[in-house]
Design a protein around this motif. Sequence first.
Motif, PDB file in Angstrom:
ATOM      1  N   VAL A 161     -53.953  34.706 -29.214  1.00 55.17           N
ATOM      2  CA  VAL A 161     -53.782  34.761 -30.667  1.00 55.17           C
ATOM      3  C   VAL A 161     -52.411  35.335 -31.001  1.00 55.17           C
ATOM      4  CG1 VAL A 161     -54.711  35.679 -32.838  1.00 55.17           C
ATOM      5  CG2 VAL A 161     -56.270  35.089 -30.966  1.00 55.17           C
ATOM      6  N   ALA A 162     -51.832  34.834 -32.103  1.00 55.03           N
ATOM      7  CA  ALA A 162     -50.620  35.414 -32.679  1.00 55.03           C
ATOM      8  C   ALA A 162     -50.895  35.756 -34.136  1.00 55.03           C
ATOM      9  CB  ALA A 162     -49.453  34.445 -32.572  1.00 55.03           C
ATOM     10  N   TRP A 163     -50.268  36.828 -34.603  1.00 56.47           N
ATOM     11  CA  TRP A 163     -50.394  37.249 -35.995  1.00 56.47           C
ATOM     12  C   TRP A 163     -49.003  37.275 -36.623  1.00 56.47           C
ATOM     13  CZ3 TRP A 163     -53.294  39.110 -32.045  1.00 56.47           C
ATOM     14  CH2 TRP A 163     -54.703  39.157 -32.211  1.00 56.47           C
ATOM     15  N   MET A 164     -48.808  36.559 -37.728  1.00 55.25           N
ATOM     16  CA  MET A 164     -47.567  36.562 -38.478  1.00 55.25           C
ATOM     17  C   MET A 164     -47.781  37.365 -39.747  1.00 55.25           C
ATOM     18  SD  MET A 164     -47.300  34.281 -36.098  1.00 55.25           S
ATOM     19  CE  MET A 164     -48.619  33.153 -36.581  1.00 55.25           C
ATOM     20  N   ASP A 165     -47.135  38.547 -39.807  1.00 55.04           N
ATOM     21  CA  ASP A 165     -47.361  39.474 -40.926  1.00 55.04           C
ATOM     22  C   ASP A 165     -48.851  39.685 -41.171  1.00 55.04           C
ATOM     23  OD1 ASP A 165     -44.732  40.121 -41.406  1.00 55.04           O
ATOM     24  OD2 ASP A 165     -44.460  38.662 -43.017  1.00 55.04           O
ATOM     25  N   GLY A 166     -49.587  39.818 -40.068  1.00 57.71           N
ATOM     26  CA  GLY A 166     -51.011  40.130 -40.136  1.00 57.71           C
ATOM     27  C   GLY A 166     -51.923  38.933 -40.205  1.00 57.71           C
ATOM     28  N   LYS A 167     -51.370  37.732 -40.455  1.00 59.07           N
ATOM     29  CA  LYS A 167     -52.206  36.535 -40.568  1.00 59.07           C
ATOM     30  C   LYS A 167     -52.428  35.928 -39.191  1.00 59.07           C
ATOM     31  CE  LYS A 167     -52.568  32.088 -42.966  1.00 59.07           C
ATOM     32  NZ  LYS A 167     -51.899  31.140 -43.891  1.00 59.07           N
ATOM     33  N   ARG A 168     -53.680  35.642 -38.873  1.00 63.08           N
ATOM     34  CA  ARG A 168     -54.092  35.235 -37.534  1.00 63.08           C
ATOM     35  C   ARG A 168     -53.902  33.743 -37.295  1.00 63.08           C
ATOM     36  NH1 ARG A 168     -58.649  33.089 -35.076  1.00 63.08           N
ATOM     37  NH2 ARG A 168     -59.359  34.074 -33.124  1.00 63.08           N
ATOM     38  N   PHE A 169     -53.455  33.395 -36.057  1.00 65.79           N
ATOM     39  CA  PHE A 169     -53.441  32.011 -35.599  1.00 65.79           C
ATOM     40  C   PHE A 169     -53.859  31.990 -34.137  1.00 65.79           C
ATOM     41  CE2 PHE A 169     -51.553  28.371 -33.466  1.00 65.79           C
ATOM     42  CZ  PHE A 169     -52.007  27.337 -34.274  1.00 65.79           C
ATOM     43  N   ALA A 170     -54.879  31.165 -33.809  1.00 68.28           N
ATOM     44  CA  ALA A 170     -55.398  31.063 -32.443  1.00 68.28           C
ATOM     45  C   ALA A 170     -54.844  29.822 -31.757  1.00 68.28           C
ATOM     46  CB  ALA A 170     -56.919  31.020 -32.461  1.00 68.28           C
ATOM     47  N   PHE A 171     -54.501  29.959 -30.469  1.00 75.63           N
ATOM     48  CA  PHE A 171     -53.912  28.853 -29.728  1.00 75.63           C
ATOM     49  C   PHE A 171     -54.952  28.017 -28.985  1.00 75.63           C
ATOM     50  CE2 PHE A 171     -50.413  31.946 -30.011  1.00 75.63           C
ATOM     51  CZ  PHE A 171     -49.432  31.147 -30.582  1.00 75.63           C
ATOM     52  N   THR A 172     -56.025  28.628 -28.461  1.00 76.68           N
ATOM     53  CA  THR A 172     -56.953  27.887 -27.609  1.00 76.68           C
ATOM     54  C   THR A 172     -58.356  27.786 -28.196  1.00 76.68           C
ATOM     55  OG1 THR A 172     -57.411  29.921 -26.354  1.00 76.68           O
ATOM     56  CG2 THR A 172     -55.711  28.455 -25.504  1.00 76.68           C
ATOM     57  N   ASN A 173     -58.678  28.606 -29.189  1.00 78.48           N
ATOM     58  CA  ASN A 173     -59.976  28.534 -29.873  1.00 78.48           C
ATOM     59  C   ASN A 173     -61.165  28.629 -28.923  1.00 78.48           C
ATOM     60  OD1 ASN A 173     -58.995  28.185 -32.624  1.00 78.48           O
ATOM     61  ND2 ASN A 173     -58.292  26.161 -31.943  1.00 78.48           N
ATOM     62  N   GLY A 174     -61.020  29.442 -27.881  1.00 77.47           N
ATOM     63  CA  GLY A 174     -62.142  29.702 -27.000  1.00 77.47           C
ATOM     64  C   GLY A 174     -62.473  28.590 -26.033  1.00 77.47           C
ATOM     65  N   PHE A 228     -47.521  23.929 -32.848  1.00 80.77           N
ATOM     66  CA  PHE A 228     -46.936  24.608 -31.693  1.00 80.77           C
ATOM     67  C   PHE A 228     -46.876  23.696 -30.468  1.00 80.77           C
ATOM     68  CE2 PHE A 228     -51.440  25.352 -30.901  1.00 80.77           C
ATOM     69  CZ  PHE A 228     -51.547  25.301 -29.513  1.00 80.77           C
ATOM     70  N   LYS A 229     -45.854  23.954 -29.632  1.00 79.97           N
ATOM     71  CA  LYS A 229     -45.702  23.245 -28.364  1.00 79.97           C
ATOM     72  C   LYS A 229     -46.225  24.115 -27.245  1.00 79.97           C
ATOM     73  CE  LYS A 229     -42.172  21.352 -25.249  1.00 79.97           C
ATOM     74  NZ  LYS A 229     -40.707  21.162 -25.030  1.00 79.97           N
ATOM     75  N   ARG A 230     -46.991  23.526 -26.341  1.00 79.59           N
ATOM     76  CA  ARG A 230     -47.598  24.250 -25.231  1.00 79.59           C
ATOM     77  C   ARG A 230     -47.007  23.747 -23.914  1.00 79.59           C
ATOM     78  NH1 ARG A 230     -52.187  22.632 -22.210  1.00 79.59           N
ATOM     79  NH2 ARG A 230     -53.322  24.331 -21.177  1.00 79.59           N
ATOM     80  N   THR A 231     -46.449  24.667 -23.125  1.00 81.05           N
ATOM     81  CA  THR A 231     -45.878  24.330 -21.827  1.00 81.05           C
ATOM     82  C   THR A 231     -46.588  25.143 -20.758  1.00 81.05           C
ATOM     83  OG1 THR A 231     -43.713  23.940 -22.844  1.00 81.05           O
ATOM     84  CG2 THR A 231     -43.774  24.218 -20.458  1.00 81.05           C
ATOM     85  N   VAL A 232     -47.196  24.459 -19.780  1.00 82.80           N
ATOM     86  CA  VAL A 232     -47.914  25.120 -18.702  1.00 82.80           C
ATOM     87  C   VAL A 232     -47.044  25.117 -17.447  1.00 82.80           C
ATOM     88  CG1 VAL A 232     -49.999  25.122 -17.263  1.00 82.80           C
ATOM     89  CG2 VAL A 232     -50.132  24.383 -19.656  1.00 82.80           C
ATOM     90  N   TYR A 233     -46.902  26.285 -16.829  1.00 81.17           N
ATOM     91  CA  TYR A 233     -46.143  26.402 -15.594  1.00 81.17           C
ATOM     92  C   TYR A 233     -47.116  26.306 -14.418  1.00 81.17           C
ATOM     93  CZ  TYR A 233     -42.541  27.935 -18.797  1.00 81.17           C
ATOM     94  OH  TYR A 233     -41.651  27.986 -19.831  1.00 81.17           O
ATOM     95  N   SER A 234     -47.296  25.081 -13.942  1.00 82.50           N
ATOM     96  CA  SER A 234     -48.325  24.824 -12.934  1.00 82.50           C
ATOM     97  C   SER A 234     -47.771  24.717 -11.523  1.00 82.50           C
ATOM     98  CB  SER A 234     -49.063  23.522 -13.288  1.00 82.50           C
ATOM     99  OG  SER A 234     -48.153  22.440 -13.391  1.00 82.50           O
ATOM    100  N   ASP A 235     -46.448  24.758 -11.359  1.00 87.25           N
ATOM    101  CA  ASP A 235     -45.852  24.617 -10.026  1.00 87.25           C
ATOM    102  C   ASP A 235     -45.871  25.954  -9.287  1.00 87.25           C
ATOM    103  OD1 ASP A 235     -44.103  25.637 -11.884  1.00 87.25           O
ATOM    104  OD2 ASP A 235     -42.314  24.901 -10.849  1.00 87.25           O
ATOM    105  N   VAL A 236     -47.075  26.515  -9.146  1.00 89.36           N
ATOM    106  CA  VAL A 236     -47.240  27.835  -8.549  1.00 89.36           C
ATOM    107  C   VAL A 236     -48.332  27.766  -7.489  1.00 89.36           C
ATOM    108  CG1 VAL A 236     -46.450  29.090 -10.576  1.00 89.36           C
ATOM    109  CG2 VAL A 236     -48.852  28.461 -10.394  1.00 89.36           C
TER     110      VAL A 236
END
Length: 483
Positions: A161-174, A228-236
């Motif tokens: 989750v990220a909060w912008m000036d206290g307002k919530r935004f979820a990236f994965t929603n569980g 939002f753009k999502r980048t996964v670093y999977s080369d691990v």
Amino acid sequence: MKQFVSKLILAISSAFIVFSCEKNNNVITPTQTKVVFESSDIPSSIPYTGGKYTLTLKNEVYQTKSVEKPSWGYRIKYDGEVKKSMEFTASATSLEIEIEANPTAAQRQIVVEFASNTQSEDWKEVAKATQEFNPELLPQNHVLVVVGQEYLKDKGFYDAVAWMDGKRFAFTNGEHDSFCNAVCTYKDSVFVAACEAVGELVHDEWYGDYNENNGVVYSFKIGEEANFKRTVYSDVKGKSTASGVAYSNGNIYVSGFDSPSIDRRALYWKNSEKHELTDGSTDALAYCIAADGDDVYVGGYIQSKDFKKEGAAVIWKNGVAQKLTGDGILAKVNKIVIEDGHVYAAGAYRDVLNGTTWQGALWIDGELTLFTEPASVEVGGLYVKDGKWIVNGTMTLSTEEITAYNWYSDGTAEQLIPNSDMCQGLGVTKIGDDVYSLANMYYYTEDYDMFSKSYVLKNKEAIEMQVNSPEDFTFWGLDVANF
């Protein structure tokens, strides 16, 4: 004849080359006038509007066989770049120059150079000043960005989750376990280092089947979080963590580590391109990252191969390790900031040979300052402005109270939440004169299940944050978007 010679001398003097005639053999010996800098009235601080200033000069006559007209001049550099250059041939005893108005919202360095002979490139610095920024161009918008996680009880996962000036935004929603570790901003752009359980599937008899964590970055613009753009670093190899994030010159840098074997391997990514900082032969972690132009700095630690209780605090600059500590010490860099070319690294330091516990440590350009006594200190945040710093973290008091603190460069310190049994400091920044800190409280249920509740403190007073799971959420990082 005398009248003719007088006219000749007068004519050549106007071109500032003077000829004299020796009395005995009538050999003409040419002389030249050299214009030399003496002083200036340029102050050390110049207003953003600029101004006109005077260079005081003097003329020196000397003999020479050359009849070529030399030129002298000055040039003005703004932040190291020559923006104005002027040359002259006529002699002078003073010269008025003009410093242009600063068209930016940042201070800039002014250097004036002078050359008595511009052909020979003998430029010398004669004045240096700092020009103030234009206050009318300062960012009009300030958005406090906080990142962390919330537990979704109905789904059984943590949500990034990220909060912008206290307002919530979820990236994965569980959809799966996820959490945000760190955030950085550039104008109205936001970059978040996170982890998601989307890696390799692991079969575990005790915990059951689960996916390893992989490092992830979310990027978006303020007000456009849904895009939002999502980048996964999977080369691990094995589980990986994205621990820190930085942005510079159009590039996104991410610090982290993976687990190719028992020991972890320190890494960083530049725009998804992986760079291995260690080989995995001994334990190493990259906790944080900062960028200055095209230079990238990663902070962390490397465990000693021979003595596992020891480990060096390390800064990797462009992949090359600089150890900040030597033998007999266990230390780490948790946060790193670059300001005006100076490297500030905050972390913890422990003298294992003498059995002491962790102390708060700050390295400035490699020079160590221990800003606490041994008190089980952990660092969670670092803020630097104009050479003044604030370190945020956790300290264990003599009462065994584990509590969040801010330490300041003037030697003062303040407890953020008094009478807190288990409170962790996790970040600090400023907007104007206001100090914003993160503090996280831990609680246990009767069944010894642990949950957490975080606070964003403005000058030690909690501000309102929108949360969906008030019984279990954590703020892990913060930054300010200025645009």
